[in-house]
Enzyme design. Structure first.
Site, PDB file in Angstrom:
ATOM      1  N   ASP A 221      45.009  44.786  39.606  1.00 39.73           N
ATOM      2  CA  ASP A 221      44.163  44.743  38.410  1.00 39.73           C
ATOM      3  C   ASP A 221      42.689  44.983  38.713  1.00 39.73           C
ATOM      4  O   ASP A 221      41.838  44.854  37.834  1.00 39.73           O
ATOM      5  CB  ASP A 221      44.320  43.388  37.720  1.00 39.73           C
ATOM      6  CG  ASP A 221      43.960  42.213  38.632  1.00 39.73           C
ATOM      7  OD1 ASP A 221      44.325  42.250  39.822  1.00 39.73           O
ATOM      8  OD2 ASP A 221      43.313  41.259  38.156  1.00 39.73           O
ATOM      9  N   HIS A 222      42.374  45.361  39.949  1.00 45.25           N
ATOM     10  CA  HIS A 222      40.984  45.432  40.403  1.00 45.25           C
ATOM     11  C   HIS A 222      40.170  46.545  39.743  1.00 45.25           C
ATOM     12  O   HIS A 222      38.944  46.495  39.739  1.00 45.25           O
ATOM     13  CB  HIS A 222      40.958  45.628  41.920  1.00 45.25           C
ATOM     14  CG  HIS A 222      41.701  44.575  42.681  1.00 45.25           C
ATOM     15  ND1 HIS A 222      43.066  44.460  42.628  1.00 45.25           N
ATOM     16  CD2 HIS A 222      41.263  43.599  43.520  1.00 45.25           C
ATOM     17  CE1 HIS A 222      43.455  43.457  43.398  1.00 45.25           C
ATOM     18  NE2 HIS A 222      42.385  42.912  43.942  1.00 45.25           N
ATOM     19  N   GLY A 223      40.838  47.559  39.207  1.00 48.86           N
ATOM     20  CA  GLY A 223      40.126  48.702  38.658  1.00 48.86           C
ATOM     21  C   GLY A 223      39.187  48.360  37.524  1.00 48.86           C
ATOM     22  O   GLY A 223      38.126  48.980  37.371  1.00 48.86           O
ATOM     23  N   VAL A 224      39.537  47.367  36.709  1.00 49.72           N
ATOM     24  CA  VAL A 224      38.682  46.982  35.594  1.00 49.72           C
ATOM     25  C   VAL A 224      37.413  46.309  36.095  1.00 49.72           C
ATOM     26  O   VAL A 224      36.318  46.579  35.602  1.00 49.72           O
ATOM     27  CB  VAL A 224      39.439  46.067  34.615  1.00 49.72           C
ATOM     28  CG1 VAL A 224      38.486  45.451  33.594  1.00 49.72           C
ATOM     29  CG2 VAL A 224      40.527  46.841  33.897  1.00 49.72           C
TER      30      VAL A 224
ATOM     31  N   TYR B  72      40.803  29.629  38.839  1.00 50.89           N
ATOM     32  CA  TYR B  72      39.820  29.535  39.919  1.00 50.89           C
ATOM     33  C   TYR B  72      38.672  28.609  39.527  1.00 50.89           C
ATOM     34  O   TYR B  72      38.155  28.707  38.406  1.00 50.89           O
ATOM     35  CB  TYR B  72      39.246  30.912  40.248  1.00 50.89           C
ATOM     36  CG  TYR B  72      40.270  31.919  40.707  1.00 50.89           C
ATOM     37  CD1 TYR B  72      40.988  31.725  41.884  1.00 50.89           C
ATOM     38  CD2 TYR B  72      40.529  33.070  39.962  1.00 50.89           C
ATOM     39  CE1 TYR B  72      41.928  32.647  42.304  1.00 50.89           C
ATOM     40  CE2 TYR B  72      41.468  33.994  40.384  1.00 50.89           C
ATOM     41  CZ  TYR B  72      42.167  33.777  41.555  1.00 50.89           C
ATOM     42  OH  TYR B  72      43.098  34.680  41.964  1.00 50.89           O
ATOM     43  N   PRO B  73      38.233  27.741  40.437  1.00 51.21           N
ATOM     44  CA  PRO B  73      37.026  26.953  40.182  1.00 51.21           C
ATOM     45  C   PRO B  73      35.797  27.832  40.441  1.00 51.21           C
ATOM     46  O   PRO B  73      35.484  28.147  41.588  1.00 51.21           O
ATOM     47  CB  PRO B  73      37.113  25.813  41.213  1.00 51.21           C
ATOM     48  CG  PRO B  73      38.467  25.908  41.847  1.00 51.21           C
ATOM     49  CD  PRO B  73      38.881  27.334  41.703  1.00 51.21           C
ATOM     50  N   ARG B  74      35.123  28.246  39.378  1.00 52.48           N
ATOM     51  CA  ARG B  74      33.973  29.131  39.511  1.00 52.48           C
ATOM     52  C   ARG B  74      32.941  28.792  38.445  1.00 52.48           C
ATOM     53  O   ARG B  74      33.278  28.691  37.266  1.00 52.48           O
ATOM     54  CB  ARG B  74      34.384  30.602  39.363  1.00 52.48           C
ATOM     55  CG  ARG B  74      35.180  31.141  40.528  1.00 52.48           C
ATOM     56  CD  ARG B  74      35.590  32.581  40.298  1.00 52.48           C
ATOM     57  NE  ARG B  74      36.407  33.070  41.398  1.00 52.48           N
ATOM     58  CZ  ARG B  74      37.084  34.221  41.378  1.00 52.48           C
ATOM     59  NH1 ARG B  74      37.016  35.008  40.321  1.00 52.48           N
ATOM     60  NH2 ARG B  74      37.817  34.592  42.411  1.00 52.48           N
TER      61      ARG B  74
ATOM     62  N   LYS C 149      48.359  30.749  39.967  1.00 52.94           N
ATOM     63  CA  LYS C 149      47.753  31.383  41.138  1.00 52.94           C
ATOM     64  C   LYS C 149      46.386  30.758  41.348  1.00 52.94           C
ATOM     65  O   LYS C 149      45.576  30.657  40.413  1.00 52.94           O
ATOM     66  CB  LYS C 149      47.603  32.889  40.917  1.00 52.94           C
ATOM     67  CG  LYS C 149      46.811  33.594  42.023  1.00 52.94           C
ATOM     68  CD  LYS C 149      46.609  35.063  41.702  1.00 52.94           C
ATOM     69  CE  LYS C 149      45.742  35.753  42.758  1.00 52.94           C
ATOM     70  NZ  LYS C 149      45.538  37.201  42.483  1.00 52.94           N
TER      71      LYS C 149
ATOM     72  N   GLY D 256      42.412  36.751  48.429  1.00 53.29           N
ATOM     73  CA  GLY D 256      40.971  36.894  48.601  1.00 53.29           C
ATOM     74  C   GLY D 256      40.565  38.270  49.101  1.00 53.29           C
ATOM     75  O   GLY D 256      41.302  39.248  48.983  1.00 53.29           O
TER      76      GLY D 256
ATOM     77  N   GLY E 164      46.353  41.067  47.038  1.00 53.10           N
ATOM     78  CA  GLY E 164      46.087  42.425  46.630  1.00 53.10           C
ATOM     79  C   GLY E 164      45.499  43.301  47.706  1.00 53.10           C
ATOM     80  O   GLY E 164      46.204  44.082  48.361  1.00 53.10           O
ATOM     81  N   ARG E 165      44.172  43.197  47.933  1.00 53.38           N
ATOM     82  CA  ARG E 165      43.490  44.122  48.826  1.00 53.38           C
ATOM     83  C   ARG E 165      44.039  44.116  50.244  1.00 53.38           C
ATOM     84  O   ARG E 165      44.106  45.163  50.894  1.00 53.38           O
ATOM     85  CB  ARG E 165      41.986  43.820  48.835  1.00 53.38           C
ATOM     86  CG  ARG E 165      41.255  44.365  47.626  1.00 53.38           C
ATOM     87  CD  ARG E 165      39.883  43.768  47.458  1.00 53.38           C
ATOM     88  NE  ARG E 165      39.946  42.406  46.931  1.00 53.38           N
ATOM     89  CZ  ARG E 165      38.900  41.697  46.535  1.00 53.38           C
ATOM     90  NH1 ARG E 165      37.700  42.236  46.592  1.00 53.38           N
ATOM     91  NH2 ARG E 165      39.049  40.479  46.053  1.00 53.38           N
TER      92      ARG E 165
END
Length: 264
Positions: A25-28, A145-147, A176, A202, A228-229
């Site tokens: 989903d990284h493209g967005v 995610y805690p952000r 996740k 990550g 992913g990466r």
């Protein structure tokens, strides 16, 4: 709810009840990353290695359908933001459960940043999507995610276990979230969450670091990984996923998996 059970079997290993998900989903948020330039090739590679599912936006379904290769589950992501937006932590809904069903998805996912300024709206979206998923029998994965400005450490166990529990309380099927750094603290996360927890991979890093993260997470009670990466940007994505599968599905160590990855 029988529909959820049937669809979950398409994104999890039926024998181990564990899963290897490769998010694409990284493209967005980041644009056309290396490794995701050609969707069909990227999907084919991780499917060949034994990935249980790929995850992405509408474009993954539109442009990543291959009509060849190994079968792999499809998780359609419903929320998004860009890295150059006013607040990249603010995720907004860009797709719907019903549209994901029409496009052939086996599950949907949504991203929530606990601690962000826009947390309230993201939680409202999560609750609404969760109820809709129950109505349609569609499995829901929540990226929790805690952000935010008050979060000093996104991997701190007190923050990660809260994020995971929030998702379970709102009715998701898979969570996740971040790895807390060691099996003992991550076990606090999985014990405190009544639904399966998969660990995020990550940023791109060395193979052994990623494999050791997976080993620690599995020892701490994880139900799998969502990486992913480190997968689709690997020189040999298929072999990397095979190495991950040794840890996730067969209980091998990181060093045993690394030997396979290096062809030893």
């Amino acid at each position: 709810m029988r529909g959820k059970d049937i669809r979950l079997e398409r994104i999890m290993n039926r024998n181990t009840r564990k899963t290897i998900i490769v998010p694409m989903d990284h493209g967005v948020s980041l644009g056309p990353l290396e490794g995701l330039i050609e969707f069909p090739d990227a999907v084919n590679a991780v499917a060949e290695g034994g990935a249980n599912a790929v995850l992405g936006h509408i474009g993954l379904s539109l442009y990543g359908h291959r009509q060849r290769g190994h079968d792999v589950g499809l998780i359609m992501h419903l929320s998004a933001s860009t890295a150059i937006g006013p607040d990249p932590n603010e995720k907004v809904l860009v797709n719907s459960v019903t549209n994901a069903i029409k496009m052939g998805a086996d599950a949907v996912s949504i991203h929530v940043n606990i601690g962000a300024d826009s947390e309230a709206q993201m939680l409202a979206d999560l609750g609404r999507v969760s109820i809709e998923c129950m109505e349609w029998g569609m499995p829901l994965l929540a990226m929790m995610y805690p952000r935010g400005k008050n979060i000093k450490d996104e991997h701190a166990v007190e923050h990660v276990r809260l994020a995971a529990r929030v998702a379970a309380e709102l009715g998701v099927d898979i969570v996740k979230t971040n790895y807390t750094g060691d099996p003992d603290t991550f076990r606090e996360v999985t014990r405190g969450c009544p639904v399966p927890v998969v660990v995020a991979g990550g940023s791109k890093t060395d193979d052994i670091i990623t494999l050791e993260l997976i080993e620690g997470a599995m020892e701490g009670g994880a139900a799998g990984i969502s990486i992913g990466r480190n997968a689709f940007q690997h020189p040999d994505p298929a072999q990397f996923v095979r190495a991950c599968a040794l840890i996730v599905h067969e209980g091998k160590s990181a060093h045993e998996a690394l030997e396979i990855l290096k062809g030893v």
